[in-house]
Design an enzyme around this catalytic site. Structure first.
Site, PDB file in Angstrom:
ATOM      1  N   GLY A  40     -13.364  85.866  38.410  1.00  0.00           N
ATOM      2  CA  GLY A  40     -12.336  85.938  39.448  1.00  0.00           C
ATOM      3  C   GLY A  40     -12.684  87.005  40.477  1.00  0.00           C
ATOM      4  O   GLY A  40     -13.149  88.095  40.133  1.00  0.00           O
ATOM      5  N   GLY A  42     -10.320  87.494  43.207  1.00  0.00           N
ATOM      6  CA  GLY A  42      -9.117  87.797  43.977  1.00  0.00           C
ATOM      7  C   GLY A  42      -8.959  89.310  44.019  1.00  0.00           C
ATOM      8  O   GLY A  42      -9.890  90.060  43.707  1.00  0.00           O
ATOM      9  N   LEU A  43      -7.776  89.761  44.377  1.00  0.00           N
ATOM     10  CA  LEU A  43      -7.590  91.211  44.464  1.00  0.00           C
ATOM     11  C   LEU A  43      -7.939  91.891  43.150  1.00  0.00           C
ATOM     12  O   LEU A  43      -8.611  92.922  43.125  1.00  0.00           O
ATOM     13  CB  LEU A  43      -6.146  91.522  44.843  1.00  0.00           C
ATOM     14  CG  LEU A  43      -5.829  91.224  46.298  1.00  0.00           C
ATOM     15  CD1 LEU A  43      -4.364  91.480  46.572  1.00  0.00           C
ATOM     16  CD2 LEU A  43      -6.690  92.064  47.224  1.00  0.00           C
ATOM     17  N   GLY A  45      -9.860  90.746  40.511  1.00  0.00           N
ATOM     18  CA  GLY A  45     -11.255  90.618  40.099  1.00  0.00           C
ATOM     19  C   GLY A  45     -12.216  91.356  41.014  1.00  0.00           C
ATOM     20  O   GLY A  45     -13.132  92.048  40.549  1.00  0.00           O
ATOM     21  N   SER A 284       7.089  84.167  54.459  1.00  0.00           N
ATOM     22  CA  SER A 284       7.161  85.452  53.761  1.00  0.00           C
ATOM     23  C   SER A 284       8.580  85.988  53.602  1.00  0.00           C
ATOM     24  O   SER A 284       9.422  85.873  54.485  1.00  0.00           O
ATOM     25  CB  SER A 284       6.347  86.490  54.526  1.00  0.00           C
ATOM     26  OG  SER A 284       6.639  87.778  54.031  1.00  0.00           O
ATOM     27  N   ARG A 337      14.380  87.574  44.474  1.00  0.00           N
ATOM     28  CA  ARG A 337      14.047  86.166  44.689  1.00  0.00           C
ATOM     29  C   ARG A 337      14.789  85.215  43.774  1.00  0.00           C
ATOM     30  O   ARG A 337      15.240  84.156  44.214  1.00  0.00           O
ATOM     31  CB  ARG A 337      12.545  85.982  44.473  1.00  0.00           C
ATOM     32  CG  ARG A 337      11.776  86.682  45.541  1.00  0.00           C
ATOM     33  CD  ARG A 337      10.307  86.666  45.291  1.00  0.00           C
ATOM     34  NE  ARG A 337       9.650  87.297  46.425  1.00  0.00           N
ATOM     35  CZ  ARG A 337       8.354  87.503  46.521  1.00  0.00           C
ATOM     36  NH1 ARG A 337       7.557  87.147  45.534  1.00  0.00           N
ATOM     37  NH2 ARG A 337       7.852  88.069  47.581  1.00  0.00           N
ATOM     38  N   GLU A 453      -2.530  88.422  38.283  1.00  0.00           N
ATOM     39  CA  GLU A 453      -1.517  87.424  37.953  1.00  0.00           C
ATOM     40  C   GLU A 453      -1.834  86.735  36.622  1.00  0.00           C
ATOM     41  O   GLU A 453      -0.947  86.148  35.992  1.00  0.00           O
ATOM     42  CB  GLU A 453      -1.396  86.394  39.093  1.00  0.00           C
ATOM     43  CG  GLU A 453      -0.130  85.561  38.989  1.00  0.00           C
ATOM     44  CD  GLU A 453       0.117  84.647  40.190  1.00  0.00           C
ATOM     45  OE1 GLU A 453      -0.414  84.920  41.288  1.00  0.00           O
ATOM     46  OE2 GLU A 453       0.850  83.655  40.030  1.00  0.00           O
ATOM     47  N   LEU A 469       0.356  92.107  44.816  1.00  0.00           N
ATOM     48  CA  LEU A 469      -0.840  92.705  45.404  1.00  0.00           C
ATOM     49  C   LEU A 469      -1.033  94.093  44.808  1.00  0.00           C
ATOM     50  O   LEU A 469      -2.142  94.501  44.448  1.00  0.00           O
ATOM     51  CB  LEU A 469      -0.701  92.784  46.925  1.00  0.00           C
ATOM     52  CG  LEU A 469      -0.438  91.451  47.635  1.00  0.00           C
ATOM     53  CD1 LEU A 469      -0.393  91.646  49.143  1.00  0.00           C
ATOM     54  CD2 LEU A 469      -1.514  90.434  47.290  1.00  0.00           C
TER      55      LEU A 469
HETATM   56  C1  LIG Z   1       1.587  82.138  49.875  1.00  0.00           C
HETATM   57  C2  LIG Z   1       1.635  83.363  49.026  1.00  0.00           C
HETATM   58  C3  LIG Z   1       2.003  84.585  49.573  1.00  0.00           C
HETATM   59  C4  LIG Z   1       2.043  85.729  48.793  1.00  0.00           C
HETATM   60  N1  LIG Z   1       2.416  86.907  49.370  1.00  0.00           N
HETATM   61  C5  LIG Z   1       2.449  88.025  48.615  1.00  0.00           C
HETATM   62  C6  LIG Z   1       2.790  89.274  49.196  1.00  0.00           C
HETATM   63  O1  LIG Z   1       3.085  89.377  50.379  1.00  0.00           O
HETATM   64  N2  LIG Z   1       2.792  90.367  48.411  1.00  0.00           N
HETATM   65  C7  LIG Z   1       2.464  90.299  47.096  1.00  0.00           C
HETATM   66  O2  LIG Z   1       2.453  91.329  46.447  1.00  0.00           O
HETATM   67  N3  LIG Z   1       2.116  89.134  46.521  1.00  0.00           N
HETATM   68  C8  LIG Z   1       2.099  88.000  47.245  1.00  0.00           C
HETATM   69  N4  LIG Z   1       1.754  86.810  46.659  1.00  0.00           N
HETATM   70  C9  LIG Z   1       1.278  86.793  45.275  1.00  0.00           C
HETATM   71  C10 LIG Z   1      -0.174  87.252  45.224  1.00  0.00           C
HETATM   72  O3  LIG Z   1      -0.863  86.762  46.340  1.00  0.00           O
HETATM   73  C11 LIG Z   1      -0.927  86.804  43.987  1.00  0.00           C
HETATM   74  O4  LIG Z   1      -0.164  87.012  42.857  1.00  0.00           O
HETATM   75  C12 LIG Z   1      -2.209  87.596  43.833  1.00  0.00           C
HETATM   76  O5  LIG Z   1      -2.953  87.550  45.012  1.00  0.00           O
HETATM   77  C13 LIG Z   1      -3.048  87.104  42.673  1.00  0.00           C
HETATM   78  O6  LIG Z   1      -4.268  87.801  42.675  1.00  0.00           O
HETATM   79  P1  LIG Z   1      -5.303  87.646  41.501  1.00  0.00           P
HETATM   80  O7  LIG Z   1      -6.451  88.508  41.836  1.00  0.00           O
HETATM   81  O8  LIG Z   1      -4.631  87.893  40.207  1.00  0.00           O
HETATM   82  O9  LIG Z   1      -5.724  86.109  41.488  1.00  0.00           O
HETATM   83  P2  LIG Z   1      -6.293  85.125  42.641  1.00  0.00           P
HETATM   84  O10 LIG Z   1      -6.278  85.728  43.977  1.00  0.00           O
HETATM   85  O11 LIG Z   1      -5.595  83.841  42.415  1.00  0.00           O
HETATM   86  O12 LIG Z   1      -7.807  84.953  42.261  1.00  0.00           O
HETATM   87  C14 LIG Z   1      -8.249  84.185  41.200  1.00  0.00           C
HETATM   88  C15 LIG Z   1      -9.750  84.211  41.193  1.00  0.00           C
HETATM   89  O13 LIG Z   1     -10.216  83.670  39.972  1.00  0.00           O
HETATM   90  C16 LIG Z   1     -11.181  82.689  40.199  1.00  0.00           C
HETATM   91  N5  LIG Z   1     -11.081  81.752  39.088  1.00  0.00           N
HETATM   92  C17 LIG Z   1      -9.970  81.212  38.534  1.00  0.00           C
HETATM   93  N6  LIG Z   1     -10.300  80.436  37.487  1.00  0.00           N
HETATM   94  C18 LIG Z   1     -11.633  80.487  37.380  1.00  0.00           C
HETATM   95  C19 LIG Z   1     -12.566  79.893  36.496  1.00  0.00           C
HETATM   96  N7  LIG Z   1     -12.192  79.090  35.499  1.00  0.00           N
HETATM   97  N8  LIG Z   1     -13.890  80.151  36.688  1.00  0.00           N
HETATM   98  C20 LIG Z   1     -14.296  80.953  37.701  1.00  0.00           C
HETATM   99  N9  LIG Z   1     -13.460  81.556  38.547  1.00  0.00           N
HETATM  100  C21 LIG Z   1     -12.152  81.311  38.393  1.00  0.00           C
HETATM  101  C22 LIG Z   1     -10.877  82.128  41.559  1.00  0.00           C
HETATM  102  O14 LIG Z   1     -12.028  81.566  42.117  1.00  0.00           O
HETATM  103  C23 LIG Z   1     -10.427  83.397  42.286  1.00  0.00           C
HETATM  104  O15 LIG Z   1     -11.565  84.095  42.728  1.00  0.00           O
HETATM  105  C24 LIG Z   1       1.722  85.659  47.430  1.00  0.00           C
HETATM  106  C25 LIG Z   1       1.357  84.440  46.877  1.00  0.00           C
HETATM  107  C26 LIG Z   1       1.349  83.292  47.651  1.00  0.00           C
HETATM  108  C27 LIG Z   1       1.051  81.988  47.009  1.00  0.00           C
END
Ligand SMILES: Cc1cc2nc3c(=O)[nH]c(=O)nc-3n(C[C@H](O)[C@H](O)[C@H](O)COP(=O)(O)OP(=O)(O)OC[C@H]3O[C@@H](n4cnc5c(N)ncnc54)[C@H](O)[C@@H]3O)c2cc1C
Lengths: 663, 251
Positions: A40, A42-43, A45, A284, A337, A453, A469
């Site tokens: 991962g 995302g933020l 990873g 938002s 929410r 998440e 975030l």
């Molecule tokens: C539209 C929207 C707006 C939002 N706005 C806000 C906000 O303003 N403030 C806030 O705090 N939160 C907000 N959130 C929530 C927040 O964005 C997410 O909870 C957060 O970004 C999740 O981050 P993460 O790093 O956990 O996962 P993600 O960003 O989902 O990253 C997951 C990563 O894992 C990888 N991955 C997944 N499965 C596999 C696999 N099997 N093999 C290889 N790679 C894999 C993907 O490629 C990706 O790189 C919002 C969410 C949405 C949907």
């Protein structure tokens, strides 16, 4: 079995500092010999991988996206919380901690949440140093705004693109480590299994999505930062690719799934408009700072609006029901929410919804435009502005604050939200549940960690806005890089893990068999059609409100759907090629199984709390918790026929459990 | 509405590729990608292979989607990604041509999917500020003028989709590269490494095989985030300054 969250002893304020100061460390020369897999980018990873790289570990990082920068985090809009108290409005670490515990309806672990509040301050510093262009005041200092469920202004933001800018900051740090050779990046690789050796997580099986090849990757430990599972509902605000496979495969290897039924339904999304839709769009939460939520009081106005004979603007003030302000005077439009979503459902169920489907309420900015317009005119020395001037100046302020959101709304709906009030409705947005982790963010499988998440850790039964975030970056930058040492300090004598070990062989073979089975069904229904049906079942029986009867029925429907899927799905093409339909099929197969777990969890929890609302447990229309019997984390050891529930008792030493009131 | 789609089909990079015609029924509320979903479901119902295309957030921010629609990257509307383009901008009976980015540095993987990892390597060559986790001072210790922060932001909104290179007759990546250089270079935090960054990123961009800029301005027109071409001029100034030693930052 009682689960041990490994919360350190001592006063809440000092737990993290003391723990961190006394934990065993891995010396720099030993770090170089230890391999870590991060799945991962995302933020969570990207921040973890780059920080681990900086510390000297050998990191291998995986994403199914074509670039780390495209993770779902990129889409976050509104902002990120931090207890900086820059506004001098009474914020503090304790207040952020308290708000988060209360917002989560007293179903999260005190120690984790307090740590989150503590490190929140470092995140803003780190991001600013990376060049994240946060919003600023005229004096050049950082600006803040408010989000739901709190009474201070602690949300930092970058226009409506906070996630994008924070992720680019983390991505750039990750890119730096890639160029320095401390992180090896694998784009377009999807993890399909966890490999355990002697009970410890020692690697993964990943499919190279371009060639279809199954690869074995070995390491001393594995970190999953693979995001949430909101897409189990098919329609959600999540990016289309977000999925549960990594976490679910870990569950199949013995990791526990915690609180899977805690789902967040976000109150402000663009309403569903047609069957062809596969994705919903969030507006938002920051909009609720200035937008007022209402529906018409009179049914004749509702009908006129639905039939296009009237618009919201034609309904006089006295005929509007600002139901959030009416029901929750203390927090008004800024209630959390779960509360706002349920209130919207109530007015729509009563027949006051304002679009043709009856499933929409207004979010209206006309008062804010008036207010800002007058104050802008005032600062310009115009103390008697006319209506047009007020409107122009006020609109400009709204545009500066939310311009890109308004633009997005107009692009999608074709309606100008500066003129007509927005129409919104709740949609699935975030999943508080996830892999069970202890204070070290380690799952019950030694050496398997979960961040962001993908874990369950900090938000209890309901997440407050701008906290995901914060949690993702807290986990990745400031928590895991330390706590991973508690596992790795005992591994410094472990030689490199051998990818030819029989456990890797077994995992690869079973993954291959799984793929081939799905490809060989050659049935008649598309993957998409199954996903859509799953989503309908989940929304109907495990969505905004749930009942024991519905959940039992829903569980059976999912089981039937699963059988049908494995009998009749059609996946074109072969294994050994770039095959997006196959990728989707594997994800949907896992979503179906997770769906059953969610139903089972929701049925077990005979109370209403946060995002989990059981029709049987309410009082005056508000959710009714049962602290006596349910102050625990549900951690499921999954088995299709006999899932086993493990309970982690939640102990509150610093906060008194109260009925959550926003009145 | 009834539409005819002429879509580029290419099995893989070795295949030479060709246009195929399809009929599809859409309605004006759909987004372009939803219309493509409908077409793919039709194809699957006939047990034919669906059209591979990239997409993820469908909100115009992840930068995944990348279709050249009737000759224009992301289609006819300015400031709009493919996923945010709606069918109400097309007419019943229209024939629409859909192709992948045509850029040498972005080889086609399948149908409309291309490999944009060249952009990642440009960032890896220097598109960052060298600060380790934990080294930062208090965020309010460096005030930054609101307008300057805004200017940096305008450059930082780049989503890395590659439309700039696809629009450019020379397949140049100057807009992408300059946007990152200016985002970081305009801020005090990023100024320290500015000269080094400019040189490294421009060198990498050239190594990836992107073309030169000849000021046609097509990149700016097709950029879904409307990033200004003035970024390129600013970058060029910094680049020559850094090579010939007169640069004092990008401001
Ligand atoms: C539209 C929207 C707006 C939002 N706005 C806000 C906000 O303003 N403030 C806030 O705090 N939160 C907000 N959130 C929530 C927040 O964005 C997410 O909870 C957060 O970004 C999740 O981050 P993460 O790093 O956990 O996962 P993600 O960003 O989902 O990253 C997951 C990563 O894992 C990888 N991955 C997944 N499965 C596999 C696999 N099997 N093999 C290889 N790679 C894999 C993907 O490629 C990706 O790189 C919002 C969410 C949405 C949907």
């Amino acid at each position: 079995m009682k689960l041990d969250g490994k919360t350190p002893k001592g006063p809440l304020d000092d737990k993290w500092t003391n723990y961190r100061s006394k934990m065993d460390l891995v010396a720099p020369n030993n770090k170089r010999r230890l391999d870590v897999i991060v799945v991962g980018t995302g933020l969570a990873g990207a921040s973890a991988a780059s920080t681990l790289g900086e510390l000297g570990y050998n990191v291998k990082c995986f994403t199914f996206h074509d670039s780390p920068r495209r993770a779902h985090s990129i889409a976050a809009q509104g902002g990120i919380n931090a207890a900086k108290n820059y506004q001098n409005d009474g914020d503090s670490v304790y207040r952020l901690f308290y708000d988060t515990i209360k917002g989560g309806d007293y179903r999260s672990r005190e120690s984790n949440v307090h740590r989150l509040a503590e490190v929140s301050r470092n995140i803003i510093d780190q991001a600013a140093a990376q060049g994240v262009p946060f919003a600023r005041e005229y004096g050049g200092l950082l600006a803040n705004r408010s989000f739901g469920g709190v009474q201070v202004s602690r949300t930092f933001y970058a226009r409506g693109q906070t996630g994008q800018q924070l992720l680019l900051g983390a991505y750039q740090s990750l890119s730096r480590q890639i160029s320095l050779g401390s992180v090896k990046m694998y784009n377009r690789h999807e993890m399909l299994d966890v490999v355990k050796i002697d009970g410890k997580a020692r690697g993964i099986i990943a499919r190279n999505l371009l060639t279809g090849e199954l690869e074995r990757h070995a390491a001393h430990c594995v970190v999953l930062a693979t995001g949430g599972y909101g897409n189990v509902f098919y329609l959600s605000t999540n990016a289309m690719g977000s999925n549960v496979t990594a976490a679910w495969r870990a569950v199949k290897r013995g990791a526990y799934m915690a609180n899977p039924c805690y789902t967040q339904i976000h109150p402000t999304c663009i309403p569903v408009s047609g069957d062809y839709q596969s994705k919903l769009t969030l507006m938002s939460e920051s909009l609720r700072n200035d937008g007022r939520v209402w529906v018409p009081k009179k049914k004749e106005d509702v009908m006129a609006i639905r039939e296009g004979r009237k618009t919201g603007n034609d309904v006089p003030e006295e005929d509007r029901d600002y139901y959030l302000e009416r029901r929750y005077p203390a927090f008004g439009n800024l209630v959390p929410r779960d509360v706002a979503s349920r209130a919207a459902k109530v007015v729509c169920d009563e027949g006051h919804g304002v679009n043709s489907t009856g499933l929409a309420v207004y979010l209206d900015f006309s008062d804010a435009i008036q207010r800002y317009g007058k104050s802008e005119a005032n600062t310009m020395g115009n103390h008697n502005p006319d209506a047009a001037t007020i409107k122009r100046l006020g609109t400009a302020v709204i545009e500066a604050k939310y311009g890109n959101l308004f633009e997005m709304y107009e692009k999608i709906t074709g309606e100008n939200p500066y003129v007509y009030p927005m129409k919104i409705y709740p949609a699935v947005h975030y999943t508080m549940g996830g892999l069970w982790v202890d204070y070290n963010l380690e799952t019950n499988v030694p050496g398997l960690f979960a961040l962001g998440e993908a874990n369950f850790s900090d938000h209890g039964a309901n997440r407050l806005g701008a906290s995901a975030l914060m949690q993702g970056l807290a986990d990745g930058y400031f928590v895991l890089p330390y706590t991973i040492g508690t596992f790795l300090c005992n591994e410094i004598r472990t030689p490199k893990i051998d990818p030819n070990a029989p456990e890797f062989e077994e995992a690869e073979t079973s993954t291959r068999t799984r793929l081939e089975k799905i490809l060989n069904i050659k049935g008649n229904q598309t993957v998409e059609s199954f996903h859509r049906r799953l989503g309908k079942i989940m929304w109907e029986y495990c969505g905004m409100s749930r009942s024991a009867e519905g959940l039992k029925k829903g569980r059976q429907m999912i089981r039937d759907l699963k059988a049908e899927f494995h009998r009749d799905v059609f996946v074109p093409g072969t294994q050994a090629e770039f095959n997006p339909e196959l990728e989707k099929a594997l994800r949907v197969a896992d979503f179906i199984e997770l769906g059953e777990n969610m139903m089972v969890d929701a049925l077990d929890r005979n109370e209403s709390c946060g995002g989990h609302y059981r029709e049987e447990y309410t009082e005056n229309g508000e959710a009714q918790r049962n602290d006596e019997d349910y102050t625990y984390v549900s951690a499921w050891e999954w088995d299709d026929d006999q899932p086993i529930l493990h309970k982690e008792e939640l102990i509150f030493e610093n906060v008194e459990l109260k009925t959550r009131s926003y009145k | 509405m009834d539409l005819i789609l002429k879509v580029w089909r290419q099995k893989n990079n070795a295949d030479s590729g060709r246009f195929e015609k399809y009929k599809v029924k859409a309605n004006e509320h759909m987004s372009f990608l939803e219309m493509m979903d409908v077409l793919n479901e039709d194809l699957l119902a006939k047990k034919e292979e669906p059209i591979a295309f990239e997409h993820d957030c469908r909100e115009g921010i992840c930068g995944s989607c990348n279709m050249v629609i009737d000759g224009r990257p992301h289609g006819p509307n300015n400031g709009t990604t493919t996923c945010q383009l709606h069918m109400r901008f097309f007419k019943d009976g229209d024939t629409i041509t859909v192709e992948p980015w045509r850029v040498k540095a972005f080889p086609v993987i399948k149908d409309l999917v291309v490999d944009r990892s060249a952009f990642d390597r440009i960032i890896q060559s220097g598109g960052y500020i060298s600060v380790n986790t934990g080294q930062a001072q208090d965020a309010n210790a460096i005030p930054i003028e609101k307008d300057l922060a805004g200017q940096a932001f305008d450059a930082a909104t780049c989503i890395g989709c590659g439309a700039c290179a696809a629009a450019c007759p020379n397949a140049s990546a100057m807009l992408f590269t300059s946007a990152k250089i200016n985002h970081l270079g305009l801020l005090p935090q990023g100024e320290v490494e500015h000269s080094k960054r400019v040189q490294a990123m421009v060198t990498q961009m050239d190594e990836e095989g992107f073309g030169m800029c000849s000021n046609t301005g097509a990149c700016e027109v097709d950029c879904p985030k409307e990033i200004s071409i003035s970024n390129i001029a600013l970058m060029n100034r910094s680049y020559f300054g850094s090579v010939f030693g007169s640069d004092k930052g990008s401001k």
